[in-house]
Write a protein that holds these residues in place. Sequence first.
Motif, PDB file in Angstrom:
ATOM      1  N   GLY A 177      -1.269  61.186  53.742  1.00 16.50           N
ATOM      2  CA  GLY A 177      -0.556  62.465  53.431  1.00 16.50           C
ATOM      3  C   GLY A 177       0.129  62.729  54.794  1.00 16.50           C
ATOM      4  N   ILE A 178       1.217  63.856  54.603  1.00 15.59           N
ATOM      5  CA  ILE A 178       2.123  64.110  55.622  1.00 15.59           C
ATOM      6  C   ILE A 178       2.061  65.317  56.034  1.00 15.59           C
ATOM      7  CG2 ILE A 178       4.294  63.702  56.853  1.00 15.59           C
ATOM      8  CD1 ILE A 178       4.817  61.034  55.311  1.00 15.59           C
ATOM      9  N   ALA A 179       1.324  66.059  57.097  1.00 13.32           N
ATOM     10  CA  ALA A 179       1.410  67.322  57.412  1.00 13.32           C
ATOM     11  C   ALA A 179       3.104  67.655  58.041  1.00 13.32           C
ATOM     12  CB  ALA A 179       0.600  67.596  58.495  1.00 13.32           C
ATOM     13  N   GLY A 180       3.565  68.625  57.444  1.00 11.69           N
ATOM     14  CA  GLY A 180       4.886  68.837  58.135  1.00 11.69           C
ATOM     15  C   GLY A 180       5.934  67.785  57.344  1.00 11.69           C
ATOM     16  N   LEU A 181       6.143  67.501  56.254  1.00 10.25           N
ATOM     17  CA  LEU A 181       6.670  66.588  55.545  1.00 10.25           C
ATOM     18  C   LEU A 181       8.489  66.786  55.826  1.00 10.25           C
ATOM     19  CD1 LEU A 181       6.549  64.286  53.514  1.00 10.25           C
ATOM     20  CD2 LEU A 181       6.947  65.877  51.625  1.00 10.25           C
ATOM     21  N   ASN A 182       8.840  67.902  56.089  1.00  6.05           N
ATOM     22  CA  ASN A 182      10.157  68.410  56.222  1.00  6.05           C
ATOM     23  C   ASN A 182      10.850  68.247  57.427  1.00  6.05           C
ATOM     24  OD1 ASN A 182       8.694  70.493  56.842  1.00  6.05           O
ATOM     25  ND2 ASN A 182      10.153  71.909  55.864  1.00  6.05           N
ATOM     26  N   ASP A 226      -0.903  74.039  51.158  1.00 11.81           N
ATOM     27  CA  ASP A 226      -2.465  74.109  51.604  1.00 11.81           C
ATOM     28  C   ASP A 226      -2.745  72.738  52.204  1.00 11.81           C
ATOM     29  OD1 ASP A 226      -5.134  74.888  52.188  1.00 11.81           O
ATOM     30  OD2 ASP A 226      -5.748  74.794  50.267  1.00 11.81           O
ATOM     31  N   ILE A 227      -3.083  72.569  53.544  1.00 11.22           N
ATOM     32  CA  ILE A 227      -3.429  71.412  54.178  1.00 11.22           C
ATOM     33  C   ILE A 227      -4.848  70.829  53.235  1.00 11.22           C
ATOM     34  CG2 ILE A 227      -4.876  72.562  56.106  1.00 11.22           C
ATOM     35  CD1 ILE A 227      -2.576  69.394  56.275  1.00 11.22           C
ATOM     36  N   ALA A 228      -5.748  71.895  53.041  1.00  6.82           N
ATOM     37  CA  ALA A 228      -7.040  71.192  52.547  1.00  6.82           C
ATOM     38  C   ALA A 228      -6.788  70.641  51.173  1.00  6.82           C
ATOM     39  CB  ALA A 228      -7.918  72.419  52.182  1.00  6.82           C
ATOM     40  N   GLU A 229      -5.698  71.215  50.275  1.00  5.92           N
ATOM     41  CA  GLU A 229      -5.478  70.508  49.225  1.00  5.92           C
ATOM     42  C   GLU A 229      -4.815  69.272  49.138  1.00  5.92           C
ATOM     43  OE1 GLU A 229      -3.046  71.841  44.995  1.00  5.92           O
ATOM     44  OE2 GLU A 229      -2.855  72.957  46.675  1.00  5.92           O
ATOM     45  N   LEU A 230      -3.828  68.964  50.413  1.00  5.20           N
ATOM     46  CA  LEU A 230      -3.459  67.791  50.599  1.00  5.20           C
ATOM     47  C   LEU A 230      -4.516  66.709  51.067  1.00  5.20           C
ATOM     48  CD1 LEU A 230      -1.063  65.590  51.242  1.00  5.20           C
ATOM     49  CD2 LEU A 230      -1.073  66.692  53.542  1.00  5.20           C
ATOM     50  N   ALA A 231      -5.498  67.405  52.014  1.00  9.92           N
ATOM     51  CA  ALA A 231      -6.562  66.261  52.171  1.00  9.92           C
ATOM     52  C   ALA A 231      -7.338  65.966  51.257  1.00  9.92           C
ATOM     53  CB  ALA A 231      -7.520  67.204  53.310  1.00  9.92           C
ATOM     54  N   ARG A 232      -7.716  66.702  50.152  1.00  8.30           N
ATOM     55  CA  ARG A 232      -8.334  66.362  49.129  1.00  8.30           C
ATOM     56  C   ARG A 232      -7.691  65.124  48.362  1.00  8.30           C
ATOM     57  NH1 ARG A 232     -10.000  71.875  48.997  1.00  8.30           N
ATOM     58  NH2 ARG A 232      -8.270  72.493  47.894  1.00  8.30           N
ATOM     59  N   ALA A 287       0.801  59.809  49.474  1.00  5.56           N
ATOM     60  CA  ALA A 287      -0.100  60.671  48.764  1.00  5.56           C
ATOM     61  C   ALA A 287       0.602  62.087  48.530  1.00  5.56           C
ATOM     62  CB  ALA A 287      -1.560  60.566  49.079  1.00  5.56           C
ATOM     63  N   GLY A 288       1.057  62.536  49.542  1.00  7.09           N
ATOM     64  CA  GLY A 288       1.885  63.980  49.445  1.00  7.09           C
ATOM     65  C   GLY A 288       2.058  64.454  50.782  1.00  7.09           C
ATOM     66  N   GLY A 289       2.617  65.764  50.593  1.00  6.66           N
ATOM     67  CA  GLY A 289       2.649  66.148  52.204  1.00  6.66           C
ATOM     68  C   GLY A 289       2.682  67.881  52.185  1.00  6.66           C
ATOM     69  N   THR A 290       2.758  68.382  53.324  1.00 12.80           N
ATOM     70  CA  THR A 290       2.971  69.985  53.260  1.00 12.80           C
ATOM     71  C   THR A 290       4.117  70.330  53.736  1.00 12.80           C
ATOM     72  OG1 THR A 290       1.957  69.930  55.521  1.00 12.80           O
ATOM     73  CG2 THR A 290       0.488  70.086  53.739  1.00 12.80           C
ATOM     74  N   THR A 291       4.562  71.608  53.292  1.00 11.18           N
ATOM     75  CA  THR A 291       5.458  72.156  53.853  1.00 11.18           C
ATOM     76  C   THR A 291       5.160  73.573  54.087  1.00 11.18           C
ATOM     77  OG1 THR A 291       6.749  72.736  51.848  1.00 11.18           O
ATOM     78  CG2 THR A 291       7.308  70.674  52.908  1.00 11.18           C
ATOM     79  N   ARG A 292       5.856  74.379  54.749  1.00 11.30           N
ATOM     80  CA  ARG A 292       5.232  75.645  55.060  1.00 11.30           C
ATOM     81  C   ARG A 292       4.986  76.646  53.705  1.00 11.30           C
ATOM     82  NH1 ARG A 292       8.347  78.107  60.159  1.00 11.30           N
ATOM     83  NH2 ARG A 292       7.602  76.672  61.767  1.00 11.30           N
ATOM     84  N   ASP A 293       5.925  76.654  52.717  1.00 12.35           N
ATOM     85  CA  ASP A 293       5.973  77.187  51.527  1.00 12.35           C
ATOM     86  C   ASP A 293       5.608  76.244  50.450  1.00 12.35           C
ATOM     87  OD1 ASP A 293       8.275  75.920  51.374  1.00 12.35           O
ATOM     88  OD2 ASP A 293       9.346  77.777  50.856  1.00 12.35           O
ATOM     89  N   GLY A 294       5.323  75.019  50.609  1.00 10.58           N
ATOM     90  CA  GLY A 294       5.046  74.231  49.471  1.00 10.58           C
ATOM     91  C   GLY A 294       6.266  73.675  48.519  1.00 10.58           C
TER      92      GLY A 294
END
Length: 264
Positions: free
Chosen positions: A9-14, A53-59, A33-40
């Motif tokens: 997973g990538i935090a800060g996908l954009n 949500d970073i926790a949702e990505l982590a799961r 597997a996915g990434g996070t952006t500030r507003d999803g």
Amino acid sequence: MNAQPLRIGIAGLNGRVGRLLAEEVPAGGAVLAGGTTRDGSPVAGIDCPVYADIAELARNCDVIIDFTHADTVVEHAAALRKVGTAWVLGTTGLSAAQQQAVDAAAREVPVVQAANFSAGVTLVTRLARQMGAALPGSDYDAEILEMHHRQKVDAPSGTALAMGRAVAEGRGIRLEDHIESGRDGHTGPRADGAIGFAALRGGQIVGEHSVIFTSGHEQIILTHRSFDRRVYATGAVRAAGWLRARAPGLYSMDNVLGLDPVAS
């Protein structure tokens, strides 16, 4: 039976590096597997689940690669620690409290933390430590010169500070006690044993770092130039693959490259 592909997973996908990571993860044989952006919200051109949500990505992944901002570190550390997801952390400029959060997470999940994921920078930093040990501050003045693109907001860069810290470690001193940065005006003579920093900004230079040792008789310069941010993305993906099945702990790119992280 073949192992399942690593889910990254990538935090800060954009972000600048996040977009490159989205390309390098599948190129490295892993699954995005996915990434996070500030507003999803989704990121144009990147086909993967996106979360706010970073926790949702982590799961939903095995390891998260994180090049976001120091202000997110405490939240991310708590989430990954709770879920049990490995962490590749390239965010710099951490406060003491933020670093403590990283250290606490590393007691429960494996973490690779680095100011720079380039193999070349890792080796230059290692050499800086060795040279700091061999070239005493009483005889050799140490200076770190760095240049980055005009949008960079911090100075000195995290990589420059890591190189300066390596010189200090080689000399058995604390960088914080010997740093000279941002000289201006009538400063007086250079302090004996100081480790100096100069930061240049301009254009779209990805990153240039030089470690300079100068005595009354000679000068030695170690220089590294990054031509493309992709080198950070490929290094981070390599670190993510290395983390698979590792025990909890705080690791560095020295570990990833198979080097003794405390050698000098």
